[in-house]
Design a protein around this motif. Structure first.
Motif, mmCIF file in Angstrom:
data_model
loop_
_atom_site.group_PDB
_atom_site.id
_atom_site.type_symbol
_atom_site.label_atom_id
_atom_site.label_comp_id
_atom_site.label_asym_id
_atom_site.label_seq_id
_atom_site.Cartn_x
_atom_site.Cartn_y
_atom_site.Cartn_z
ATOM 1 N N ASN A 97 23.304 -30.772 -21.880
ATOM 2 C CA ASN A 97 23.546 -29.896 -20.896
ATOM 3 C C ASN A 97 23.825 -30.686 -19.505
ATOM 4 O OD1 ASN A 97 22.787 -27.578 -22.083
ATOM 5 N ND2 ASN A 97 20.709 -27.652 -22.070
ATOM 6 N N ARG A 98 23.154 -31.907 -19.472
ATOM 7 C CA ARG A 98 23.441 -32.773 -18.410
ATOM 8 C C ARG A 98 24.638 -33.083 -18.326
ATOM 9 N NH1 ARG A 98 20.445 -33.290 -13.781
ATOM 10 N NH2 ARG A 98 20.766 -35.492 -13.760
ATOM 11 N N ALA A 99 25.522 -33.542 -19.578
ATOM 12 C CA ALA A 99 26.739 -34.072 -19.657
ATOM 13 C C ALA A 99 27.671 -32.794 -19.282
ATOM 14 C CB ALA A 99 26.992 -34.288 -21.091
ATOM 15 N N LYS A 100 27.335 -31.640 -19.533
ATOM 16 C CA LYS A 100 27.956 -30.278 -19.226
ATOM 17 C C LYS A 100 28.120 -30.086 -17.458
ATOM 18 C CE LYS A 100 27.496 -27.616 -23.376
ATOM 19 N NZ LYS A 100 26.660 -26.424 -23.730
ATOM 20 N N LEU A 101 26.938 -30.413 -17.019
ATOM 21 C CA LEU A 101 26.756 -30.336 -15.627
ATOM 22 C C LEU A 101 27.561 -31.417 -14.992
ATOM 23 C CD1 LEU A 101 25.272 -29.400 -13.202
ATOM 24 C CD2 LEU A 101 23.667 -30.807 -13.579
ATOM 25 N N PHE A 102 27.531 -32.789 -15.338
ATOM 26 C CA PHE A 102 28.259 -33.676 -14.886
ATOM 27 C C PHE A 102 29.845 -33.423 -14.898
ATOM 28 C CE2 PHE A 102 24.871 -36.805 -15.404
ATOM 29 C CZ PHE A 102 23.965 -36.304 -14.397
ATOM 30 N N ALA A 103 30.288 -32.825 -15.985
ATOM 31 C CA ALA A 103 31.878 -32.506 -16.445
ATOM 32 C C ALA A 103 32.201 -31.396 -15.559
ATOM 33 C CB ALA A 103 31.943 -32.317 -17.790
ATOM 34 N N ARG A 104 31.408 -30.587 -15.319
ATOM 35 C CA ARG A 104 31.666 -29.309 -14.342
ATOM 36 C C ARG A 104 32.097 -29.956 -12.901
ATOM 37 N NH1 ARG A 104 27.566 -26.575 -16.898
ATOM 38 N NH2 ARG A 104 28.099 -25.097 -18.596
ATOM 39 N N LYS A 105 31.271 -30.888 -12.396
ATOM 40 C CA LYS A 105 31.215 -31.404 -11.237
ATOM 41 C C LYS A 105 32.506 -32.036 -10.948
ATOM 42 C CE LYS A 105 26.172 -31.347 -9.842
ATOM 43 N NZ LYS A 105 25.218 -32.179 -9.525
ATOM 44 N N CYS A 106 32.929 -32.991 -12.095
ATOM 45 C CA CYS A 106 34.030 -33.483 -12.132
ATOM 46 C C CYS A 106 35.223 -32.725 -12.019
ATOM 47 C CB CYS A 106 34.183 -34.648 -13.221
ATOM 48 S SG CYS A 106 33.087 -36.106 -13.329
ATOM 49 N N ALA A 107 35.161 -31.655 -12.564
ATOM 50 C CA ALA A 107 36.370 -30.784 -12.944
ATOM 51 C C ALA A 107 36.616 -30.024 -11.649
ATOM 52 C CB ALA A 107 36.027 -29.969 -13.785
ATOM 53 N N ARG A 108 35.888 -29.980 -10.440
ATOM 54 C CA ARG A 108 36.014 -29.613 -9.020
ATOM 55 C C ARG A 108 36.975 -30.550 -8.419
ATOM 56 N NH1 ARG A 108 29.652 -27.722 -8.676
ATOM 57 N NH2 ARG A 108 29.627 -26.382 -10.160
ATOM 58 N N LEU A 109 36.848 -31.832 -8.710
ATOM 59 C CA LEU A 109 37.530 -32.756 -8.004
ATOM 60 C C LEU A 109 38.972 -32.595 -7.847
ATOM 61 C CD1 LEU A 109 35.568 -35.830 -8.876
ATOM 62 C CD2 LEU A 109 35.001 -34.549 -7.088
#
Length: 349
Positions: free
Chosen positions: A124-136
């Motif tokens: 779940n932490r990896a998914k959260l971080f990936a979502r934040k990276c996708a917004r870049l």
């Protein structure tokens, strides 16, 4: 309520009859059906009193362990399981001293073994971080790392020296050393709680390097698997060189075949395939290799004429993980395939 200072905790405060009793309740969870556990519980009060006396007299010694080999994805793993009486002592040591002592030194995103964490927490932490990276809305690079034969290569001298920096009670440190040294001159055994906690702590220098010195915000670890996300490939390459230096210093061997930098996609913990597409979207899919492995295993179980109840338990356990991974289509496909196999169960020779 004021919390006790763990650095001032003494051996006698850690090992009390109440702590051992609570540890014995936890130690029998999910294994209460075993004959050895039932025999121990029948005379638990006597055994706890004897154990407490030996601990305080300094005469307590490990009974060793039961060794057996478990094959996972074609890779044999040597499992060393402790006797129930020793699991009680280790659980009391970990719950009331070792975990509170070492947990403060590990990063939040190191999620193996610890309470309120685990595999689901890390994913779940990896998914959260990936979502934040996708917004870049820019290319994202993933550095996935894996250690070769992690438990087998842990250096006792380096591990105990690191623990000694924070453990000021000589009797507690002697007991920790005793449990670590049970596995020979090098390596720790899977199946021991002390080994698992020590294995988490063993990489704390790498974790602190990545999180605090190199300042990577998007970094997670689950035992010997870790993942870093960044929009700079050069920064990840530099980080990998620094990590290799720390690995050499701590006698850790990086698995070169599984340590790689990929662009906009990665596979993590053999369960999730994470992909970032150009329009700020994140696609998370379950790794289908697990699906194929599960049905290969079911067919082998049926060929061995294993009881259907045991096969059902194994399938439902796997299915529950895939439901959490948002794989409804694959789960429905698995249900149909499994039901067909059940109908033809007695055709396997």
């Amino acid at each position: 309520m004021n919390r006790p200072n763990i650095h001032k905790t003494t051996f006698d405060k850690t090992f009390t009859y109440l702590h051992l009793y609570r540890a014995s309740i936890k130690a029998k969870r999910n294994v209460g059906w075993k004959n050895s556990v039932q025999k121990y519980n029948a005379k638990r009060n006597i055994y706890l009193s004897i154990t407490l006396t030996k601990l305080r007299n300094g005469t307590y010694k490990s009974k060793g362990f039961y060794s057996f080999t478990k094959v996972e994805r074609g890779k044999p793993r040597l499992i060393r399981s402790n006797h129930i009486s020793e699991r009680v002592v280790q659980k009391a040591l970990c719950d009331y001293y070792l975990i509170p002592l070492l947990r403060k030194k590990t990063i939040y995103d190191n999620g193996a073994t610890l309470s309120h964490k685990g595999c689901e927490f890390v994913i779940n932490r990896a998914k959260l971080f990936a979502r934040k990276c996708a917004r870049l809305d820019k290319p994202i690079y993933f550095l996935t790392m894996d250690f070769h034969s992690y438990f087998d290569n842990i250096n006792h001298e380096i591990l105990l020296k690191s623990i000694r920096r924070y453990c000021f009670d000589d009797k507690l440190f002697a007991l920790i050393t005793h449990f670590v040294k049970c596995f020979g001159n090098k390596g720790l055994g899977l199946g021991s709680q002390v080994s698992q906690i020590c294995a988490i702590f063993y990489t704390h220098e790498i974790d602190n390097l990545i999180k605090h010195e190199l300042r990577f915000k998007y970094y997670v670890r689950y035992m010997d698997d870790s993942l870093i996300m960044s929009d700079s490939k050069e920064k990840l390459q530099y980080a990998l060189e620094r990590i290799k230096e720390v690995c050499i210093k701590n006698d850790i061997i990086l698995n070169e075949g599984k340590t790689l930098i990929s662009k906009n996609h990665c596979s993590f913990l053999k369960r999730q395939w994470i992909t970032i597409v150009s329009n700020k979207r994140l696609i998370v899919k379950p790794n289908k290799d697990s699906y194929y492995r599960m049905f290969r295993k079911i067919k082998i179980f049926m060929k061995w004429k294993m009881p259907l109840e045991n096969i059902e338990t194994s399938f439902q356990s796997w299915r529950s993980h895939f439901i959490k991974d948002n794989a409804k289509i694959l789960v429905n496909k698995a249900n149909i395939k499994y039901n067909n196999l059940k109908e033809n169960y007695y055709d396997y020779n």
